[in-house]
Design a protein around this motif. Sequence first.
Motif, short mmCIF file in Angstrom:
data_model
loop_
_atom_site.label_atom_id
_atom_site.label_comp_id
_atom_site.label_asym_id
_atom_site.label_seq_id
_atom_site.Cartn_x
_atom_site.Cartn_y
_atom_site.Cartn_z
N ALA A 194 9.94 -12.22 -6.17
CA ALA A 194 10.88 -11.99 -5.07
C ALA A 194 11.66 -10.71 -5.34
O ALA A 194 11.85 -10.31 -6.48
N PRO A 195 12.17 -10.05 -4.29
CA PRO A 195 12.94 -8.82 -4.51
C PRO A 195 14.30 -9.12 -5.14
O PRO A 195 14.92 -10.14 -4.85
N PHE A 196 14.76 -8.21 -6.00
CA PHE A 196 16.13 -8.33 -6.50
C PHE A 196 17.09 -7.52 -5.64
O PHE A 196 18.30 -7.57 -5.85
N GLY A 197 16.55 -6.83 -4.65
CA GLY A 197 17.36 -6.12 -3.67
C GLY A 197 16.51 -5.80 -2.46
O GLY A 197 15.29 -5.63 -2.58
N ASP A 198 17.13 -5.74 -1.28
CA ASP A 198 16.41 -5.40 -0.05
C ASP A 198 17.38 -4.67 0.86
O ASP A 198 18.37 -5.25 1.32
N SER B 5 0.82 -1.22 0.00
CA SER B 5 0.00 0.00 0.00
C SER B 5 0.86 1.27 0.00
O SER B 5 0.32 2.37 -0.06
N ARG B 6 2.16 1.10 0.07
CA ARG B 6 3.07 2.24 0.05
C ARG B 6 4.23 1.93 -0.89
O ARG B 6 4.45 0.78 -1.26
N GLY B 7 4.98 2.95 -1.26
CA GLY B 7 6.14 2.74 -2.10
C GLY B 7 6.18 3.63 -3.32
O GLY B 7 5.50 4.67 -3.37
N TRP B 8 6.95 3.25 -4.32
CA TRP B 8 7.08 4.03 -5.55
C TRP B 8 7.48 3.10 -6.69
O TRP B 8 7.80 1.93 -6.46
N GLU B 9 7.46 3.62 -7.89
CA GLU B 9 7.84 2.81 -9.04
C GLU B 9 8.50 3.68 -10.10
O GLU B 9 8.39 4.91 -10.09
N PHE C 28 11.61 -4.66 -6.68
CA PHE C 28 11.02 -5.71 -7.49
C PHE C 28 10.99 -5.29 -8.95
O PHE C 28 10.96 -4.09 -9.27
N TRP C 29 10.95 -6.29 -9.83
CA TRP C 29 10.88 -6.02 -11.26
C TRP C 29 9.63 -6.67 -11.84
O TRP C 29 9.37 -7.85 -11.60
N ASP C 30 8.86 -5.89 -12.61
CA ASP C 30 7.65 -6.40 -13.26
C ASP C 30 7.93 -6.58 -14.74
O ASP C 30 8.07 -5.61 -15.49
N ASP C 31 8.04 -7.84 -15.17
CA ASP C 31 8.35 -8.15 -16.56
C ASP C 31 7.28 -7.66 -17.53
O ASP C 31 7.58 -7.27 -18.66
N SER C 32 6.03 -7.69 -17.10
CA SER C 32 4.94 -7.39 -18.03
C SER C 32 4.91 -5.92 -18.42
O SER C 32 4.46 -5.57 -19.52
#
Length: 420
Positions: A394-398, A58-62, A405-409
């Motif tokens: 899964a995260p690629f970094g934390d 519910s929080r974050g950025w992209e 995270f990366w969204d392929d679509s």
Amino acid sequence: MAVVAAGLLTSCGGGAASDDSGGSHGARTGTGTPSSSASPERVAPRTQLSVPSLYDTSRGWESDLPGTQIPLPHSGAVAVFREGGRNNGTFTVLDVTSGQSLWKTEVKGPGIVSAFSATVNGKDYLVAAASGAKGADVVSKGREVTTIDIFPARATGDNVAPAHHLELDGDGAVSDGGSGLLASFDEDVVMTVDPATGATKTYDLKKMKPPASECKLCFASTEAVAVTPRGPLLATNTQPRRHYWVPGVWSGGTLTTDSENKLFIAPVEDSLVAQWRDKGAPNDTWAVLDPATGKVRARVDCAPDQRVTADDSKGASLSADGRYLVRSHTAFDLDKGTGHCFEETDQDKPVHLTGVTDTGVAFGIGASTADQADPRVTIDLATGQVQLGDYVVAPFGDYSGYGLFWDDSTNTMVTYPHAK
């Protein structure tokens, strides 16, 4: 080989980022568009992914900035490198907690520019390297050079200059060697580069023979496979299991009772992961080594696995605080000196580990079943308990309290904070 220039870091200040989302969504960085000023503490990214319950979606950025994502865990940032069409490229570095642009710069080289990060002594660096002809024209072929530009990961403003610019004679390949950069120019010459100072040192591999007590019948060529604080880590032949040594400092033969002394060693940031089997032992030993001394920092015995390949460290991951390291089916707690095995045995199915957090939560992929392909799992490294996960990505970094995270679509990088 010659270093033409090694300059001091300079930068110019930048203004606050503007809003491209109308304030109704989390911070989003688009092509050529600065981050949103909306607080990631209050709004949800418009891209919603199925992620582990550790994260609050519910929080974050992209960001949909095109390019390659490069985590910078010790700097609280993530870089996006976009390769250009004329032997150039662009670094854009974003704050991991807000998505706001910290700095940006263009890099150029004599050939196609490659980019990666290196972490040495707890500090992140961004590196751009290229090889090609300099001074070529319709008459002259010019001369072959390799350029290396090194940037501290945390800077501010636009058009940030590199802290160090190196121009080396010859057509070389530059990579992250662990405790420094490794530049290979031919079968016999390598150079190490300290990213903090730009200092270089050249080694002639023809003159660097393995200890006779360990490798009496070594006739194969010598290769540099990593950089340690005390020189390059060298190996003979091209097989995953071979003879390793740091000239005049330490060698792999001190780790095992096997008279053949053949091991597998690979760098993971500025640590080394090793595997061997002692003479007469039923199991393999997996360990994390101190690259300066070759001494074991953590170890675990696992059922024999003969599927080690030379690039087996590519999926390895170190937690941002440096305590936990995961690689394939092994996981280590470097503070306690212990480890866990998740390889396939007569009783258990394998788990392939892909990442780990500072709190010892590891992510992995279990064995497929008739009902589920590549099931996601989480592992508590304090206990070694594996649980089936209800997530897809899964995260690629934390780090810094956020997962990347990366969204392929949609080719979008999405960042969610840890759930409170």
